[in-house]
Design an enzyme around this catalytic site. Structure first.
Site, PDB file in Angstrom:
ATOM      1  N   HIS A   1       0.825  -1.224   0.000  1.00 19.14           N
ATOM      2  CA  HIS A   1       0.000   0.000   0.000  1.00 19.14           C
ATOM      3  C   HIS A   1       0.855   1.269   0.000  1.00 19.14           C
ATOM      4  O   HIS A   1       0.429   2.311   0.499  1.00 19.14           O
ATOM      5  CB  HIS A   1      -0.960  -0.019   1.188  1.00 19.14           C
TER       6      HIS A   1
ATOM      7  N   HIS B   1      -1.621   4.634   9.777  1.00 19.74           N
ATOM      8  CA  HIS B   1      -0.256   5.122   9.996  1.00 19.74           C
ATOM      9  C   HIS B   1      -0.247   6.506  10.644  1.00 19.74           C
ATOM     10  O   HIS B   1       0.707   7.259  10.489  1.00 19.74           O
ATOM     11  CB  HIS B   1       0.510   5.203   8.674  1.00 19.74           C
TER      12      HIS B   1
ATOM     13  N   HIS C   1      10.089  -4.403   4.517  1.00 18.64           N
ATOM     14  CA  HIS C   1      10.586  -3.021   4.444  1.00 18.64           C
ATOM     15  C   HIS C   1      10.836  -2.456   5.830  1.00 18.64           C
ATOM     16  O   HIS C   1      10.201  -2.858   6.802  1.00 18.64           O
ATOM     17  CB  HIS C   1       9.685  -2.096   3.618  1.00 18.64           C
TER      18      HIS C   1
HETATM   19  C1  DHB Z   1       6.352   3.109   2.365  1.00 17.95           C
HETATM   20  C2  DHB Z   1       5.811   1.848   2.675  1.00 17.95           C
HETATM   21  C3  DHB Z   1       4.721   1.751   3.554  1.00 17.95           C
HETATM   22  O1  DHB Z   1       4.144   0.552   3.920  1.00 17.95           O
HETATM   23  C4  DHB Z   1       4.162   2.876   4.115  1.00 17.95           C
HETATM   24  O2  DHB Z   1       3.090   2.732   4.919  1.00 17.95           O
HETATM   25  C5  DHB Z   1       4.697   4.137   3.827  1.00 17.95           C
HETATM   26  C6  DHB Z   1       5.795   4.248   2.954  1.00 17.95           C
HETATM   27  C7  DHB Z   1       7.496   3.262   1.413  1.00 17.95           C
HETATM   28  O3  DHB Z   1       8.141   2.290   1.042  1.00 17.95           O
HETATM   29  O4  DHB Z   1       7.738   4.410   0.986  1.00 17.95           O
HETATM   30 FE    FE Z   2       2.620   0.850   5.522  1.00 16.59          FE
END
Ligand code: DHB
Ligand code: FE
Length: 282
Positions: A12, A61, A195
């Site tokens: 997302h 978030h 990530h």
């Molecule tokens: C990114 C990934 C995420 O899951 C998020 O909530 C905000 C940013 C990113 O990789 O930029």
């Molecule tokens: Fe995220």
């Protein structure tokens, strides 16, 4: 009776929210092609099954919940869910239709099943919810699909364990399948894959672990529920812990599923992107 016809997962990342309105041109761009090229078959599957409702398991978030009040599990029970500017510079999406009656049925069932969820009669939905909806329903054509947002805390520790999220998904599955109206329901799990956006490991990606997860979640999800939340953070990164949302989606499906498609691509922004479409057993 309501029936869960399938489950979908997708990353997302806000950068995708920015790219979605320009997909036609970006699908030939070397950076975006391996990402966008995977989505037409997922949309075709959705057009074929024509779901009435999407139960969207995502994480907020900081748009609706902030660190001062952070429910572990929260569910929307509103007639409509609005998006708002989160500061990522992505276009604000049109509002999403709710289904308060189904929401309250799920809430009643979950509390009976010992999941004491926070109920939200007002709820803003952030990129964790809007980006997948805009990706799966091109040009924001999700207007006919009613939604039930299910928000799981992946932001402030302690986070719920993979097993707890899988069990929440199973309880959501039981709740949906006991709803007396004839509805076709899809369950979305958003976020992931590996990530980490901050700290010493910023930029961390673990392809080997992601590919194992993409494989095991189809027919052996219980293998993934054995990781503790800290082991998941170690393997997938601090934000890769969003994979608990995928496990909650998988819990909602019956044991037997058919994989329609999957895609894995490194990277969009700082994230390994994953896409999965599972059809539920009849
Ligand atoms: C990114 C990934 C995420 O899951 C998020 O909530 C905000 C940013 C990113 O990789 O930029
Ligand atoms: Fe995220």
């Amino acid at each position: 009776m309501a029936r869960i016809v399938g489950g979908l997962t997708t990353s997302h990342i806000p950068a995708i929210g920015n790219a979605v309105p320009r997909e036609k041109e970006l699908v030939n761009d070397p950076y975006w092609k391996p990402f966008f090229a995977a989505y037409p078959p997922a949309r075709a599957w959705l057009e074929k099954v024509k779901p009435d409702v999407a139960v969207v398991i995502y994480n907020d978030h900081g748009l609706n919940f902030f660190l001062d009040k952070m429910p572990t599990f929260a569910i929307g029970a509103a007639a409509e869910y609005k998006n708002a500017d989160e500061g990522w510079g992505i276009p604000t999406t049109p509002p999403f239709k709710g289904d308060p009656e189904l929401s309250w049925h799920i809430i009643e069932s979950l509390v009976h099943d010992e999941f004491d969820v926070t109920t939200c009669q007002e709820m803003l939905v952030d990129h964790g919810f809007t980006v997948p909806m805009s990706l799966f329903w091109k040009n924001n054509t999700y207007g006919n699909v009613r939604t039930v947002p299910v928000c799981i805390n992946t932001v402030q520790h302690p986070l719920p364990s993979p097993l707890r999220c899988f069990k929440l998904g199973q309880a959501i599955g039981r709740a949906i399948e006991s709803y007396p109206k004839d509805l076709k329901v899809v369950v979305l799990g958003t976020g992931g894959m590996s990530h980490q956006l901050d700290g010493e490991r910023a930029g961390f990606i673990n392809k080997k672990f992601d590919l194992m997860c993409l494989d095991k979640i189809v027919n052996e999800p219980e293998v993934l529920t054995r990781y503790s939340i800290h082991e998941l953070v170690r393997e997938a990164g601090a934000q890769g812990a969003e994979f608990i949302l995928w496990l909650a989606m998988r819990g909602a499906l019956s044991g037997k599923v058919t994989k329609i498609l999957s895609n894995y691509h490194i990277a969009v922004s700082n994230t390994a992107t994953g896409l999965l479409v599972l059809e539920n057993a009849a």
